[in-house]
Design an enzyme around this catalytic site. Structure first.
Site, mmCIF file in Angstrom:
data_model
loop_
_atom_site.group_PDB
_atom_site.id
_atom_site.type_symbol
_atom_site.label_atom_id
_atom_site.label_comp_id
_atom_site.label_asym_id
_atom_site.label_seq_id
_atom_site.Cartn_x
_atom_site.Cartn_y
_atom_site.Cartn_z
ATOM 1 N N TYR A 179 0.848 -1.204 0.000
ATOM 2 C CA TYR A 179 0.000 0.000 0.000
ATOM 3 C C TYR A 179 0.878 1.247 0.000
ATOM 4 O O TYR A 179 0.657 2.188 -0.764
ATOM 5 C CB TYR A 179 -0.912 -0.030 1.229
ATOM 6 N N LYS A 227 1.186 4.310 -2.819
ATOM 7 C CA LYS A 227 0.854 5.708 -2.530
ATOM 8 C C LYS A 227 2.053 6.636 -2.743
ATOM 9 O O LYS A 227 1.887 7.813 -3.051
ATOM 10 C CB LYS A 227 0.294 5.827 -1.106
HETATM 11 P P1 NAD Z 1 -13.239 3.253 0.838
HETATM 12 O O1 NAD Z 1 -12.837 1.826 0.703
HETATM 13 O O2 NAD Z 1 -14.233 3.597 1.883
HETATM 14 O O3 NAD Z 1 -13.751 3.807 -0.576
HETATM 15 C C1 NAD Z 1 -13.003 3.586 -1.743
HETATM 16 C C2 NAD Z 1 -13.947 3.377 -2.897
HETATM 17 O O4 NAD Z 1 -13.165 3.095 -4.068
HETATM 18 C C3 NAD Z 1 -14.904 2.186 -2.690
HETATM 19 O O5 NAD Z 1 -16.236 2.585 -2.840
HETATM 20 C C4 NAD Z 1 -14.466 1.196 -3.756
HETATM 21 O O6 NAD Z 1 -15.521 0.406 -4.272
HETATM 22 C C5 NAD Z 1 -13.867 2.106 -4.818
HETATM 23 N N1 NAD Z 1 -12.994 1.354 -5.711
HETATM 24 C C6 NAD Z 1 -12.110 0.377 -5.374
HETATM 25 N N2 NAD Z 1 -11.560 -0.165 -6.465
HETATM 26 C C7 NAD Z 1 -12.112 0.474 -7.530
HETATM 27 C C8 NAD Z 1 -11.964 0.353 -8.932
HETATM 28 N N3 NAD Z 1 -11.123 -0.568 -9.455
HETATM 29 N N4 NAD Z 1 -12.685 1.163 -9.727
HETATM 30 C C9 NAD Z 1 -13.528 2.080 -9.218
HETATM 31 N N5 NAD Z 1 -13.719 2.247 -7.885
HETATM 32 C C10 NAD Z 1 -13.025 1.455 -7.052
HETATM 33 O O7 NAD Z 1 -11.896 4.086 1.046
HETATM 34 P P2 NAD Z 1 -11.638 5.567 1.582
HETATM 35 O O8 NAD Z 1 -11.112 5.443 2.961
HETATM 36 O O9 NAD Z 1 -12.792 6.453 1.286
HETATM 37 O O10 NAD Z 1 -10.384 5.953 0.675
HETATM 38 C C11 NAD Z 1 -10.454 6.795 -0.468
HETATM 39 C C12 NAD Z 1 -9.032 7.044 -0.930
HETATM 40 O O11 NAD Z 1 -8.281 7.663 0.106
HETATM 41 C C13 NAD Z 1 -8.269 5.739 -1.267
HETATM 42 O O12 NAD Z 1 -7.432 5.946 -2.378
HETATM 43 C C14 NAD Z 1 -7.457 5.496 -0.013
HETATM 44 O O13 NAD Z 1 -6.308 4.708 -0.276
HETATM 45 C C15 NAD Z 1 -7.116 6.904 0.406
HETATM 46 N N6 NAD Z 1 -6.786 7.033 1.840
HETATM 47 C C16 NAD Z 1 -7.680 6.707 2.813
HETATM 48 C C17 NAD Z 1 -7.317 6.839 4.150
HETATM 49 C C18 NAD Z 1 -8.249 6.509 5.300
HETATM 50 O O14 NAD Z 1 -7.810 6.586 6.472
HETATM 51 N N7 NAD Z 1 -9.492 6.161 5.067
HETATM 52 C C19 NAD Z 1 -6.042 7.308 4.482
HETATM 53 C C20 NAD Z 1 -5.161 7.619 3.455
HETATM 54 C C21 NAD Z 1 -5.542 7.491 2.125
#
Ligand code: NAD
Length: 250
Positions: free
Chosen positions: A160, A164
């Site tokens: 991961y 990133k």
């Molecule tokens: P989440 O899992 O709640 O939502 C992510 C969404 O992306 C989901 O609805 C999923 O179905 C969709 N997705 C996955 N694969 C896909 C694909 N191939 N095509 C289209 N859609 C797809 O995650 P989140 O926490 O809302 O994260 C959103 C972004 O922020 C991500 O890139 C994540 O890595 C990043 N992020 C999140 C956090 C955290 O603490 N939640 C921290 C750092 C970075």
């Protein structure tokens, strides 16, 4: 870049979590919003579209599809652009957590599956987003999802974290290439945000957070994306902006 109230934004992973909050925020800022997520989440996406239309009423469009599939991304971006009248902002938010385990236990296939979404998917959204924004001739914004893990490696998060970090390199290069078209390219690097992705790890994570650093909410990320998408942010490009309540300083 045209005024937000006439602009069109495309948000991937918009059915839940940070992506949904970004879509809602950009709609409240005045953008028409194209909403993407995987096809199995079409109903959730349509519910987000109904919420946007009820609250803001200036237009949304649902484009389910897999961001790791090149032909699907090309078609989705084109369809959204035609339906909403252009493209000004691409938010490549979709991502997955992938294998959370020591690198000696991660298979090559697990690694590839993660990179397919988090790196290839973001690249494809930058590519086809940029093509449409350039074709529109009015400049725009490209914004990607990195992470605190994209600035600092961690135990059991090698895949991961590497994905990133890759988003940051892509963002810097894209910023250099696309500046001449009036396009800024930036990324956001959230710390710990309460979403379905982080839910299974929240108990362990909160134990290691300093006492002042509570988990954030998706709206905390949507607000920085709102700024990066705005006309005001024109002088910022190639940056990956940390949003983490002080658990990591650049
Ligand atoms: P989440 O899992 O709640 O939502 C992510 C969404 O992306 C989901 O609805 C999923 O179905 C969709 N997705 C996955 N694969 C896909 C694909 N191939 N095509 C289209 N859609 C797809 O995650 P989140 O926490 O809302 O994260 C959103 C972004 O922020 C991500 O890139 C994540 O890595 C990043 N992020 C999140 C956090 C955290 O603490 N939640 C921290 C750092 C970075």
């Amino acid at each position: 870049m045209i005024a937000n109230s006439l602009g069109v934004a495309f948000v991937t992973g918009a059915s839940q979590g940070i992506g949904k909050a970004i879509a809602m925020r950009l709609a409240s800022d005045g953008f028409k919003v194209a909403l993407n997520d995987i096809p199995s989440k079409k109903d959730q996406l349509e519910a987000v579209a109904r919420e946007i239309d009820a609250k803001h009423g200036h237009g949304s469009h649902v484009v389910p599809g897999d961001v790791s599939q090149e032909a699907e991304v090309e078609a989705m971006v084109k369809k959204a652009t035609e339906a909403l009248g252009g493209l000004d902002v691409m938010v490549a938010n979709a991502g997955i957590i992938g294998p959370v385990k020591p690198l000696v236990s991660i298979s090559g296939d697990e690694w590839d599956d993660l990179f397919r979404v988090n790196v290839r998917g973001v690249f494809l959204c930058y590519k086809y987003g940029a093509r449409e924004i350039i074709a529109g001739g009015r400049g725009g914004r490209i914004i990607g999802a990195s992470s605190l893990a994209g600035k600092q490696g961690g135990v059991s998060t090698s895949a991961y974290s590497a994905s990133k970090f890759a988003v940051r390199g892509l963002t810097q290069s894209a910023a250099l290439e696309l500046g001449e078209h009036g396009i800024t390219v930036n990324a956001y690097a959230p710390g710990v945000i309460s979403t379905p992705m982080s839910a299974p790890f929240m108990g362990d994570i909160t134990k290691i957070l300093p006492p002042y650093a509570k988990p954030g909410e998706p709206a905390d990320i949507a607000s920085i994306v709102s700024y990066l998408a705005s006309k005001e942010s024109h002088y910022i490009t190639g940056q990956t902006i940390s949003v983490n309540a002080g658990i990591y300083f650049d």
